[in-house]
Motif scaffolding. Structure first.
Motif, mmCIF file in Angstrom:
data_model
loop_
_atom_site.group_PDB
_atom_site.id
_atom_site.type_symbol
_atom_site.label_atom_id
_atom_site.label_comp_id
_atom_site.label_asym_id
_atom_site.label_seq_id
_atom_site.Cartn_x
_atom_site.Cartn_y
_atom_site.Cartn_z
ATOM 1 N N SER A 154 25.698 51.362 29.098
ATOM 2 C CA SER A 154 24.835 50.360 29.705
ATOM 3 C C SER A 154 25.079 48.974 29.118
ATOM 4 O O SER A 154 25.967 48.253 29.570
ATOM 5 C CB SER A 154 23.370 50.779 29.535
ATOM 6 N N VAL A 155 24.354 48.639 28.073
ATOM 7 C CA VAL A 155 24.381 47.255 27.601
ATOM 8 C C VAL A 155 25.550 46.917 26.672
ATOM 9 O O VAL A 155 25.853 45.751 26.460
ATOM 10 C CB VAL A 155 23.075 46.917 26.851
ATOM 11 N N GLY A 214 28.814 46.995 26.758
ATOM 12 C CA GLY A 214 29.905 46.167 27.271
ATOM 13 C C GLY A 214 29.498 44.719 27.387
ATOM 14 O O GLY A 214 30.187 43.820 26.903
ATOM 15 N N GLU A 215 28.334 44.490 27.988
ATOM 16 C CA GLU A 215 27.843 43.123 28.146
ATOM 17 C C GLU A 215 27.596 42.468 26.787
ATOM 18 O O GLU A 215 27.931 41.301 26.567
ATOM 19 C CB GLU A 215 26.542 43.154 28.966
ATOM 20 N N ARG A 221 30.836 41.384 25.232
ATOM 21 C CA ARG A 221 31.377 40.239 25.955
ATOM 22 C C ARG A 221 30.694 38.946 25.492
ATOM 23 O O ARG A 221 31.348 37.938 25.201
ATOM 24 C CB ARG A 221 31.182 40.439 27.463
ATOM 25 N N ARG A 222 29.375 39.011 25.384
ATOM 26 C CA ARG A 222 28.617 37.814 25.016
ATOM 27 C C ARG A 222 28.852 37.416 23.565
ATOM 28 O O ARG A 222 28.912 36.233 23.232
ATOM 29 C CB ARG A 222 27.123 38.053 25.264
ATOM 30 N N LEU A 228 19.807 38.662 25.698
ATOM 31 C CA LEU A 228 19.902 39.909 26.457
ATOM 32 C C LEU A 228 18.581 40.675 26.472
ATOM 33 O O LEU A 228 18.444 41.662 27.195
ATOM 34 C CB LEU A 228 20.996 40.804 25.851
#
Lengths: 296, 296
Positions: free
Chosen positions: A105-106, A108-109, A112-113, A292
């Motif tokens: 879920s989170v 990967g994001e 990236r951030r 996030l």
DNA sequence: GGCGGTTACGTAAGGCGTAAGAATT
DNA sequence: AATTCTTACGCCTTACGTAACCGCC
């Protein structure tokens, strides 16, 4: 042993091949420069320069030492810069522990951030269960944990990153799958169920038990991870209650249906970190975590 | 800017995590060590250490700076060692010019022995004619030349490395080849001959002309290198007078016969070097050259 | 004689050691 | 009270700059 100033002096002379010009470049007068070079040669026990009537030339040893000196000075210049960058959290290491579900879920994001915000920060990922993550955060071997509640109040800060409902995974040929609608807890009363291990996945087990009345006879297998459940469902070993996000990845032979009674924020994933951490890289990552965050 | 002593001081403290013990290791008392570290932190603008009641800890920046410092100090130690090795000729660069024929005789053995004697010395090989080699030795772009006489007396030292006779290369189907005996100059009077270029291979041309009476009509081609001759002989363009060592490499279609009138030391190959060279690597190589020398 | 590097000498900065201080256990 | 790092002070080393000196085109 020689000094960095002597190295700088030698490089200047070697490049100018002229003591006076080199001295000018070094913002000093020529005699002390001469003395420093002499001293350098004496401590090395090596002749670096050939003094000739028309300026100076480098010996072979001088050529070699010049190369070494340039590298040495470069390192001497860059070392403080690196130290400052580390202190500012611009570069560094971030050790992130995560549950296996977080990676779907989170995670990967989040990566990236972090990479956007602090490109120099290296991330080390470790899949580990919540309890191990708390240990890691406490003893300083982990900087960030992506874990399940409850968050220990002491010395651990956290933000919720993901709130989701529970869903039900059934085999494609199951009557409920054919119907294709949201499932109610009552419809699972007599279903064969794959359950969470009480030791390895207490959070999920408690969550499921609070919604369903699960009887021992229903339980076909006890597993520690939601993904394992899905594979067992596909293999026809029963149905399973899983976080909704686990259904985002369509798995052949498995249909995921939402669970009617489950609140939308039943399953929570929090980012946690030690409030006492002195890792500057963590400080660069905190704004990202707050961005996030979802309201719980 | 910080000093190498400060770097050493910091490494000691970072490794001991204790000022007093670090000071002991550095053979100094503890207060000045404290001051040096403070000064270092001030010049870097970075906190490297966390002073705590029970000794000290490293900050993340401190960890990074420690690694840099270790590398820096290692380089500072190794640089003088390298310079000394270069001065002693233990490491360095040897630029060797050689004729194409040299590569078929002494060059291999020479390189082997240099590598034995001074394993750290890198060798750069350049095939070039004698005249270019002399130029290179004179202007300092070459350290050793493997070339043909005469050796210019001024500023060039030399030892003879190879003395050999002349031989005659003829095609396999030539009557002289069938006979298989040594050839006399008289037998070459009317033979088609491949000759040496007067500009590119004056040494050989003079040598051949001093032994044979070569008439212009005999000469089919004029070339600069003995190897080219052999290929032309194979192609049936005539016979050629070549150094005996060129016959060691059997070339298909070519028979090499010794030349009766040629003295055994007719063809000479000398190692030459500038008597004024200040390349220490050359000094390590000179004993090797003397070992390989033959009496002229 | 001028260019280029070295030697001589006085001054000033900076490091070291001893001694005293402050903070934590 | 003991441990551990910091601050204060006096001495000495050492680097700098000015000035005089030496060698070579």
């Amino acid at each position: 042993m020689f000094t960095l100033d002597q190295a700088r002096a030698f490089v200047a002379v070697a490049e100018e091949l002229h003591f006076s010009r080199a001295a000018e470049r070094l913002h000093m007068t020529q005699p002390p420069l001469s003395r420093q070079i002499q001293k350098l040669e004496a401590t090395l026990g090596v002749h670096l320069l050939l003094r000739e009537s028309r300026g100076v030339r480098l010996t072979a040893a001088g050529e070699a030492f010049l190369i070494e000196c340039r590298q040495l000075l470069e390192k001497a210049e860059s070392a403080p810069v690196r130290a400052r960058l580390v202190e500012q959290g611009k570069i560094g290491l971030l050790r992130i522990g995560h549950t296996s579900m977080a990676s779907f879920s989170v995670l990967g994001e989040l990566l990236r951030r972090i990479n956007e915000e602090a490109p120099g920060v290296k991330v080390e990922l470790r899949e580990m269960v919540t309890s191990r993550q708390i240990e890691g955060l406490t003893d300083g071997t982990l900087d960030i944990g992506l874990a399940r509640p409850p968050v220990p109040e002491e010395f651990i800060d956290s933000v919720p990153l993901l709130l989701e409902g529970l869903a039900v995974a059934v085999a494609d040929d199951h009557p409920l799958a054919r119907r294709g609608e949201a499932v109610s807890v009552d419809e699972l009363r007599t279903e064969p169920l794959i359950m969470y291990s009480i030791t390895e996945a207490q959070y999920f087990r408690d969550l499921v038990v609070s919604l369903l009345h699960v009887s021992d006879e229903q339980v076909t297998y006890t597993v520690s991870q939601a993904l394992t459940m899905v594979t067992l469902v596909a293999a026809g070993h029963g149905s399973a209650v899983i976080p909704a996000s686990a259904g985002l990845f369509s798995f052949p032979g498995v249909t995921v249906l939402s669970l009617r009674e489950s609140p939308a924020d039943a399953v929570q994933l929090h980012a946690m970190w030690s409030s006492e951490s002195n890792n500057p890289a963590l400080r660069s990552a905190l704004p990202v975590l707050n961005t996030l965050a979802v309201s719980s």
